[in-house]
Design a protein around this motif. Sequence first.
Motif, PDB file in Angstrom:
ATOM      1  N   ARG A   1       1.121 -11.613  -7.198  1.00 26.56           N
ATOM      2  CA  ARG A   1       1.069 -10.153  -8.008  1.00 26.56           C
ATOM      3  C   ARG A   1       2.007 -10.438  -9.255  1.00 26.56           C
ATOM      4  NH1 ARG A   1      -2.276 -10.314  -4.670  1.00 26.56           N
ATOM      5  NH2 ARG A   1      -2.964 -11.966  -5.980  1.00 26.56           N
TER       6      ARG A   1
ATOM      7  N   ASP B   1       0.638 -13.184 -11.292  1.00 24.50           N
ATOM      8  CA  ASP B   1      -0.502 -12.819 -12.178  1.00 24.50           C
ATOM      9  C   ASP B   1       0.160 -12.215 -13.364  1.00 24.50           C
ATOM     10  OD1 ASP B   1      -2.027 -13.661  -9.993  1.00 24.50           O
ATOM     11  OD2 ASP B   1      -2.487 -11.664  -9.254  1.00 24.50           O
TER      12      ASP B   1
ATOM     13  N   ILE C   1       3.385 -10.084  -2.711  1.00 27.20           N
ATOM     14  CA  ILE C   1       3.865  -9.743  -4.043  1.00 27.20           C
ATOM     15  C   ILE C   1       4.228 -10.646  -5.120  1.00 27.20           C
ATOM     16  CG2 ILE C   1       4.796  -7.510  -2.930  1.00 27.20           C
ATOM     17  CD1 ILE C   1       7.533  -8.583  -3.080  1.00 27.20           C
TER      18      ILE C   1
ATOM     19  N   GLU D   1      -0.724  -3.055  -8.045  1.00 24.47           N
ATOM     20  CA  GLU D   1      -0.699  -3.300  -6.404  1.00 24.47           C
ATOM     21  C   GLU D   1       0.440  -3.340  -5.431  1.00 24.47           C
ATOM     22  OE1 GLU D   1      -1.770  -4.968  -9.520  1.00 24.47           O
ATOM     23  OE2 GLU D   1      -3.535  -6.282  -8.992  1.00 24.47           O
ATOM     24  N   LEU D   2       1.747  -3.546  -6.521  1.00 22.18           N
ATOM     25  CA  LEU D   2       2.979  -3.417  -5.928  1.00 22.18           C
ATOM     26  C   LEU D   2       3.245  -2.050  -5.132  1.00 22.18           C
ATOM     27  CD1 LEU D   2       4.974  -5.613  -8.198  1.00 22.18           C
ATOM     28  CD2 LEU D   2       3.826  -6.177  -6.370  1.00 22.18           C
TER      29      LEU D   2
ATOM     30  N   ASN E   1      -0.662  -2.884   1.065  1.00 19.95           N
ATOM     31  CA  ASN E   1      -1.203  -4.519   1.077  1.00 19.95           C
ATOM     32  C   ASN E   1      -1.375  -4.807  -0.327  1.00 19.95           C
ATOM     33  OD1 ASN E   1      -2.303  -7.017   1.202  1.00 19.95           O
ATOM     34  ND2 ASN E   1      -3.853  -6.395   3.023  1.00 19.95           N
ATOM     35  N   PRO E   2      -0.427  -5.601  -0.850  1.00 19.01           N
ATOM     36  CA  PRO E   2      -0.469  -6.152  -2.263  1.00 19.01           C
ATOM     37  C   PRO E   2      -1.476  -6.936  -2.496  1.00 19.01           C
ATOM     38  CG  PRO E   2       1.376  -6.863  -1.121  1.00 19.01           C
ATOM     39  CD  PRO E   2       0.712  -6.170  -0.059  1.00 19.01           C
ATOM     40  N   GLY E   3      -2.349  -7.432  -1.691  1.00 16.89           N
ATOM     41  CA  GLY E   3      -3.212  -8.430  -1.772  1.00 16.89           C
ATOM     42  C   GLY E   3      -2.936  -9.753  -1.466  1.00 16.89           C
TER      43      GLY E   3
ATOM     44  N   ILE F   1       2.088  -2.880 -12.429  1.00 18.15           N
ATOM     45  CA  ILE F   1       1.641  -3.726 -11.665  1.00 18.15           C
ATOM     46  C   ILE F   1       1.249  -2.774 -10.492  1.00 18.15           C
ATOM     47  CG2 ILE F   1       1.274  -5.781 -10.300  1.00 18.15           C
ATOM     48  CD1 ILE F   1       3.812  -6.870 -11.896  1.00 18.15           C
TER      49      ILE F   1
ATOM     50  N   ALA G   1       0.993  -0.537  -3.443  1.00 16.68           N
ATOM     51  CA  ALA G   1       0.132  -0.334  -2.216  1.00 16.68           C
ATOM     52  C   ALA G   1       0.620  -1.201  -0.850  1.00 16.68           C
ATOM     53  CB  ALA G   1      -1.201  -1.111  -2.509  1.00 16.68           C
TER      54      ALA G   1
END
Lengths: 259, 259
Positions: A186, A189, A183, A172-173, A177-179, A170, A175
Motif C-alpha cells: 500500500r 501504491d 502494508i 487501507e492502513l 487487512n490492508p490487502g 491511505i 483496516a
Amino acid sequence: MGTAVGGERSGPRYVQIADEIVQQIRAGVLKPGDMVPSESELVERYGVSGGTIRKAMVEVRASGLVETRHGKGSIVKDRPPVRLRSSDRFRRSLRQGGKAAYLAESAQSGAEAKVSVLYIGPMDAPEDAASRLGVPVGTKVLARRRLYFRNGTPTETATSYLPWDVVKDIPELFAENPGGGGIYARLEDHGHEFAEFVETLQARPASKVEATELALSSGAPVVHLIREARTTAGVVVEVCDTLMAADQFIFEYRIPAAD
Amino acid sequence: MGTAVGGERSGPRYVQIADEIVQQIRAGVLKPGDMVPSESELVERYGVSGGTIRKAMVEVRASGLVETRHGKGSIVKDRPPVRLRSSDRFRRSLRQGGKAAYLAESAQSGAEAKVSVLYIGPMDAPEDAASRLGVPVGTKVLARRRLYFRNGTPTETATSYLPWDVVKDIPELFAENPGGGGIYARLEDHGHEFAEFVETLQARPASKVEATELALSSGAPVVHLIREARTTAGVVVEVCDTLMAADQFIFEYRIPAAD
DNA sequence: TAGTGGTCTAGACCACTTG
DNA sequence: AAGTGGTCTAGACCACTAC
C-alpha cells in the motif's frame, strides 16, 4: 537404589533425570501431545525427593520441548517447525504477487499461520520508535499491533509505527487487512519507494509479562527485532517492533560482498 | 514479623526478593565489581529459608546482571557494553585498510578485545560444516578454533572450516595471526573473490558446557551464528560456526529492497 | 579451616484443574 | 474431592575458594 552400581553417571541427579526425559522426547518415546508423567509419579519412579524432580523439570522446560500448566501437568509440545526469516522476504516481486511477508514464509514451511489484530489506531510515539522515525516523542503516529500464531500457539507480537503524515491519505492502513502484499504494498501504491530495510536483533530472557503473552516458561529466550523501512527519499516510513519466541525462528541474512 | 504489615506485595516471595536485588543493581546501590551479599546473609536479612534465597538468586542470575562462582559468591557484572555486529563489517575496504572484522567493530565501540587461538589444523569435517561446504562428511578440512574476549570476559567462540584444497597453498591461514585484513584478505589475495556472505542465527538457552565455556549461568541465552562465505565462482570457501553470549551483542543487518 | 554456593531430603501448605 | 504443579521450610551433606 539403582544408583550405586552400573554406569557411575556424572553430574547432579536432577540433570541426569532431566536428560533422560529429554532423550525420551527426542527419541519419540514421548510424542507431541503426550503428557509427561506427573511429578509424584516421577518421584516414585526415580526414587528421589520431590524437590529433585522439580529441579529436573525446570531443566526439561528450559529445553523448550515441553509446556507445563499448573494443576494439569506437562505436555510435550508440537515440534517447533522453525520458520525461516529469510532476508528475501521483502522482495518487491513477492508483494506484487500479492503475498505479505509472513504468509510468504509460512507457505514455505507448510505451517498454519494466523494473525490476531490487537489494536490499530493513533498513538503517541514511544521513545524508541519516535527517534527512529525522526519525530519528537509523543507525536501522533499510527500504531498497528498484532499477535501472530503458528499452529495455534502464539509465537510473535509485532507493533508497527507509521508517521501520521504518511498514513493519513491511505485508508487501507487503518483496516485489519490492508490487502494483498500487506502494508508495504500500500505504501508503494502511494509513491513511497523502498530503498532498504534495516533490522536489529537482540536475544534476551523473556520477562514475566512477555513470557505469559507468548505462552513461554519465564526466562525462556526471546528475540527482539526492530525493523526500519527506508524509502529512496531517505525517510523512515515504518518502524516495526517485534518480539519472538526464540525457539520458533531461525534468521537468515544474505550480505552482499560489495565495496 | 517483617512481612505482615506494609505493601501487601504480590507474587512469590522469591520473585520479590529477586526484583529487589535487581533494582539495587540497576539503581547503582550495587555497582559493577561489587559482591552481592552471601546467601546466608540474605537469609538473615529477609528472614526466609535458604531455599527461597536460592530461587531468588536463580532469577537474579537470569537477569544477566550478575555472575556467580561456586565457593566465592556473586559479583555484579560489568555493564554489557554491547557490541554492534553491523553487516557492514565485511566490506572489502575495511579489509584493505588492514583491519579484521572483529577489530574493526571493537574499535568502533571502544572496548578492549582479545583473541585466544584454541586450535588451528586439519580436522575431519563435521556434518553441518561438510554439507555447507559441499564436501562429504569426514573430509579433511582446515579448522580454526578461537575464543574471543571482551574486557577480560569470554564472549564468543568461533570455529572456521575451510576446504583443504583451498587452503593448502596459503600458508598464512595456518598461522595464529593471518595478517592484516584477516583470513578473508588472504583468500582474496589468492584469487577467491567474494560474492556474498550468508548468515543464519538462532537463539537458545546455553547448555551446561557452553555456559561454562562462555562463563555464563547455565540457561542464559546464547546466539548460534553460522556464516557461509561464497565466492563469485559459486564456491563456499569458509563456514564459520560461532556461539555468542546473547547479552553481549546486538546484530544489525541492512536488507536492500531490490527486486 | 571457615565461608561460600550446590545438591538433596521430607514434609507442610497453597493454588489451579478436572470430575 | 482428588490430583496436579508451585512455594516454602529446616536441616544435612558436599564441593569449591579462600586464607
